[in-house]
Write a protein that holds these residues in place. Structure first.
Motif, PDB file in Angstrom:
ATOM      1  N   VAL A   1       0.855  -1.187   0.000  1.00  0.00           N
ATOM      2  CA  VAL A   1       0.000   0.000   0.000  1.00  0.00           C
ATOM      3  C   VAL A   1       0.889   1.235   0.000  1.00  0.00           C
ATOM      4  O   VAL A   1       0.658   2.183  -0.741  1.00  0.00           O
ATOM      5  CB  VAL A   1      -0.955   0.007   1.216  1.00  0.00           C
ATOM      6  CG1 VAL A   1      -1.752   1.296   1.275  1.00  0.00           C
ATOM      7  CG2 VAL A   1      -1.874  -1.208   1.180  1.00  0.00           C
TER       8      VAL A   1
ATOM      9  N   LEU B   1       3.092  -0.632   4.820  1.00  0.00           N
ATOM     10  CA  LEU B   1       1.787  -1.267   4.966  1.00  0.00           C
ATOM     11  C   LEU B   1       1.539  -2.158   3.761  1.00  0.00           C
ATOM     12  O   LEU B   1       1.583  -1.703   2.616  1.00  0.00           O
ATOM     13  CB  LEU B   1       0.685  -0.214   5.081  1.00  0.00           C
ATOM     14  CG  LEU B   1      -0.711  -0.748   5.352  1.00  0.00           C
ATOM     15  CD1 LEU B   1      -0.770  -1.447   6.713  1.00  0.00           C
ATOM     16  CD2 LEU B   1      -1.735   0.384   5.296  1.00  0.00           C
TER      17      LEU B   1
ATOM     18  N   ARG C   1      -1.081  -5.186   2.029  1.00  0.00           N
ATOM     19  CA  ARG C   1      -2.479  -5.615   2.060  1.00  0.00           C
ATOM     20  C   ARG C   1      -2.602  -6.984   1.421  1.00  0.00           C
ATOM     21  O   ARG C   1      -2.033  -7.244   0.351  1.00  0.00           O
ATOM     22  CB  ARG C   1      -3.367  -4.642   1.289  1.00  0.00           C
ATOM     23  CG  ARG C   1      -4.813  -5.077   1.325  1.00  0.00           C
ATOM     24  CD  ARG C   1      -5.722  -4.021   0.751  1.00  0.00           C
ATOM     25  NE  ARG C   1      -7.077  -4.312   1.167  1.00  0.00           N
ATOM     26  CZ  ARG C   1      -8.077  -4.510   0.328  1.00  0.00           C
ATOM     27  NH1 ARG C   1      -7.880  -4.414  -0.967  1.00  0.00           N
ATOM     28  NH2 ARG C   1      -9.277  -4.781   0.790  1.00  0.00           N
TER      29      ARG C   1
ATOM     30  N   TYR D   1      -4.532  -6.239   6.647  1.00  0.00           N
ATOM     31  CA  TYR D   1      -3.393  -5.368   6.359  1.00  0.00           C
ATOM     32  C   TYR D   1      -2.275  -5.767   7.303  1.00  0.00           C
ATOM     33  O   TYR D   1      -2.527  -6.144   8.444  1.00  0.00           O
ATOM     34  CB  TYR D   1      -3.761  -3.902   6.576  1.00  0.00           C
ATOM     35  CG  TYR D   1      -4.647  -3.355   5.483  1.00  0.00           C
ATOM     36  CD1 TYR D   1      -4.127  -2.530   4.494  1.00  0.00           C
ATOM     37  CD2 TYR D   1      -5.993  -3.670   5.429  1.00  0.00           C
ATOM     38  CE1 TYR D   1      -4.928  -2.028   3.488  1.00  0.00           C
ATOM     39  CE2 TYR D   1      -6.805  -3.174   4.426  1.00  0.00           C
ATOM     40  CZ  TYR D   1      -6.267  -2.353   3.459  1.00  0.00           C
ATOM     41  OH  TYR D   1      -7.064  -1.860   2.462  1.00  0.00           O
TER      42      TYR D   1
ATOM     43  N   VAL E   1      -8.651   3.639   4.886  1.00  0.00           N
ATOM     44  CA  VAL E   1      -7.539   3.226   4.044  1.00  0.00           C
ATOM     45  C   VAL E   1      -7.360   4.228   2.902  1.00  0.00           C
ATOM     46  O   VAL E   1      -6.234   4.576   2.532  1.00  0.00           O
ATOM     47  CB  VAL E   1      -7.757   1.790   3.506  1.00  0.00           C
ATOM     48  CG1 VAL E   1      -6.672   1.405   2.510  1.00  0.00           C
ATOM     49  CG2 VAL E   1      -7.794   0.796   4.666  1.00  0.00           C
TER      50      VAL E   1
END
Length: 159
Positions: A7, A21, A23, A30, A137
């Protein structure tokens, strides 16, 4: 193993520590991983398509791998012990090499290979984000659109 997408990276406040991060591609989890500032910059550079005038460490590693005629097939996040994530680079021909997770992610973004995580890693460190929380998000993604690699120049080492 579960397919993961990057991400992005950000600086966690108030500790001022960078995180990457990830996903889960076919799920709702996450995976936040605290990383060092240089690795955060390397990941941000790769995501933004920044090509430095001279190769940085991860660019050099990519060039060496190509020069010796090998290919990284995937990056695997294989374990988490005492809040430290462990990864490995999986090369063509079955060779694997242990790696820090942040370095493996930075390399994966440069070579365009898959990033996967062991189910146990996602079970222990993954955070489920239901669809109704997707607006949070999206706010994070907007934040990532406005951050630069220079924002990661200070901070502590990888955890």
């Amino acid at each position: 193993m579960r397919a993961l997408d990057v991400v992005g990276v950000r600086v966690e406040m108030p500790s001022n520590n960078p995180i990457v991060l990830l996903r889960e591609r076919d799920g709702d989890r996450y995976l936040p991983i605290w990383i060092g500032a240089p690795e955060a910059s390397a990941i941000a550079f790769a995501q933004q398509g920044v090509v430095p005038p001279r190769p940085l460490t991860h660019d050099l590693l990519k060039d060496v791998i190509e020069a010796v005629g090998r290919r990284v097939e995937e990056v695997r996040i294989v374990a988490v012990k005492d809040n430290v994530y462990y990864a490995e680079l999986a090369f063509d021909g079955g060779l694997t090499v242990s790696s820090r997770t942040s370095d493996a992610i930075a390399l994966a973004l440069r070579v365009g290979c898959a990033i996967v995580g062991a189910e146990g890693v996602l079970d222990s460190g993954g955070v489920p984000v239901p669809d109704e929380d997707e607006d949070e998000v999206e706010k994070f993604r907007e934040f990532l659109d406005h951050i630069t690699p220079e924002d990661f120049e200070s901070g502590s080492g990888e955890r």
